[in-house]
Each structure stands twice: as C-alpha cells, then as structure tokens.
Scaffold this motif. Structure first.
Motif, PDB file in Angstrom:
ATOM      1  N   LYS A 121       0.834  -1.201   0.000  1.00 26.85           N
ATOM      2  CA  LYS A 121       0.000   0.000   0.000  1.00 26.85           C
ATOM      3  C   LYS A 121       0.866   1.246   0.000  1.00 26.85           C
ATOM      4  O   LYS A 121       1.907   1.294   0.656  1.00 26.85           O
ATOM      5  N   LYS A 122       0.426   2.268  -0.745  1.00 25.41           N
ATOM      6  CA  LYS A 122       1.137   3.536  -0.785  1.00 25.41           C
ATOM      7  C   LYS A 122       0.128   4.673  -0.847  1.00 25.41           C
ATOM      8  O   LYS A 122      -1.079   4.430  -0.978  1.00 25.41           O
ATOM      9  N   ALA A 123       0.623   5.898  -0.753  1.00 29.02           N
ATOM     10  CA  ALA A 123      -0.244   7.071  -0.730  1.00 29.02           C
ATOM     11  C   ALA A 123      -0.977   7.221  -2.061  1.00 29.02           C
ATOM     12  O   ALA A 123      -0.436   6.912  -3.121  1.00 29.02           O
ATOM     13  N   ILE A 124      -2.225   7.697  -1.984  1.00 30.02           N
ATOM     14  CA  ILE A 124      -2.998   8.003  -3.180  1.00 30.02           C
ATOM     15  C   ILE A 124      -3.407   9.462  -3.125  1.00 30.02           C
ATOM     16  O   ILE A 124      -3.353  10.090  -2.068  1.00 30.02           O
ATOM     17  N   THR A 125      -3.795  10.010  -4.268  1.00 34.74           N
ATOM     18  CA  THR A 125      -4.179  11.415  -4.315  1.00 34.74           C
ATOM     19  C   THR A 125      -5.688  11.542  -4.441  1.00 34.74           C
ATOM     20  O   THR A 125      -6.367  10.649  -4.925  1.00 34.74           O
ATOM     21  N   GLY A 126      -6.172  12.682  -4.005  1.00 31.39           N
ATOM     22  CA  GLY A 126      -7.593  12.980  -4.076  1.00 31.39           C
ATOM     23  C   GLY A 126      -7.795  14.473  -3.974  1.00 31.39           C
ATOM     24  O   GLY A 126      -6.897  15.254  -4.260  1.00 31.39           O
ATOM     25  N   ASN A 127      -8.980  14.858  -3.565  1.00 29.69           N
ATOM     26  CA  ASN A 127      -9.321  16.273  -3.470  1.00 29.69           C
ATOM     27  C   ASN A 127      -9.769  16.645  -2.074  1.00 29.69           C
ATOM     28  O   ASN A 127     -10.490  15.892  -1.420  1.00 29.69           O
ATOM     29  N   ASN A 128      -9.334  17.823  -1.614  1.00 32.08           N
ATOM     30  CA  ASN A 128      -9.986  18.482  -0.492  1.00 32.08           C
ATOM     31  C   ASN A 128     -11.195  19.193  -1.088  1.00 32.08           C
ATOM     32  O   ASN A 128     -11.065  19.878  -2.107  1.00 32.08           O
ATOM     33  N   VAL A 129     -12.351  19.058  -0.478  1.00 34.55           N
ATOM     34  CA  VAL A 129     -13.542  19.716  -0.990  1.00 34.55           C
ATOM     35  C   VAL A 129     -14.047  20.657   0.095  1.00 34.55           C
ATOM     36  O   VAL A 129     -14.416  20.231   1.189  1.00 34.55           O
ATOM     37  N   SER A 130     -14.057  21.949  -0.224  1.00 33.39           N
ATOM     38  CA  SER A 130     -14.499  22.945   0.744  1.00 33.39           C
ATOM     39  C   SER A 130     -16.024  23.021   0.769  1.00 33.39           C
ATOM     40  O   SER A 130     -16.714  22.372  -0.020  1.00 33.39           O
TER      41      SER A 130
END
Length: 77
Positions: free
Chosen positions: A10-19
């Motif tokens: 397992k490793k880091a994945i990217t996504g979004n901060n949603v305000s």
C-alpha cells in the motif's frame, strides 16, 4: 525511505480536499505506517519492517514467514 508498506504494498494516493463551496484542491491520502520489529524464528533473527495497519493484520493472521513469502512473491520486498 518511501511511504510504502513492505507487506501489502500500500502507498499514498491522491484525491481532493472539498471545501464548503465545493472548491477542489489536490491532497494526499497517506498510509497508516508503523516501524515494527518482528522475530523471525525460521532465520533466528529480528527484522525491522515498515508495515501498515492492514499489514500487521496479515502478519497476525498468516504468521511472519508466510507473510514475507507472500510479499516477496508480489514484489513488495
């Protein structure tokens, strides 16, 4: 040292901060990693692994020798 689990891969994945206004900015979801020492009876040695919480459960379920063989077969070690 990279932030990758040596048992599960397992490793880091990217996504979004949603305000609140739904504006999206990039963020990273890191893995819950631990540095742990394990006694490996087959080799009569202590080894230090960087494992995730899921990796610890795999080691508890299968045992350290089977977990290391499985990780080596998957190319994680």
């Amino acid at each position: 040292m990279s932030k990758v689990c040596q048992i599960t891969g397992k490793k880091a994945i990217t996504g979004n901060n949603v305000s609140h206004s739904k504006r999206r900015t990039k963020r990273k979801f890191n893995v819950n990693l631990f540095k742990r020492k394990f006694y490996w009876p087959e080799q009569d040695a202590w080894i230090q692994l960087t494992v995730s919480a899921a990796g610890l459960r795999v080691i508890n379920r299968l045992g350290i020798d089977a977990a290391l063989r499985k990780a080596a077969a998957q190319g994680n070690l």
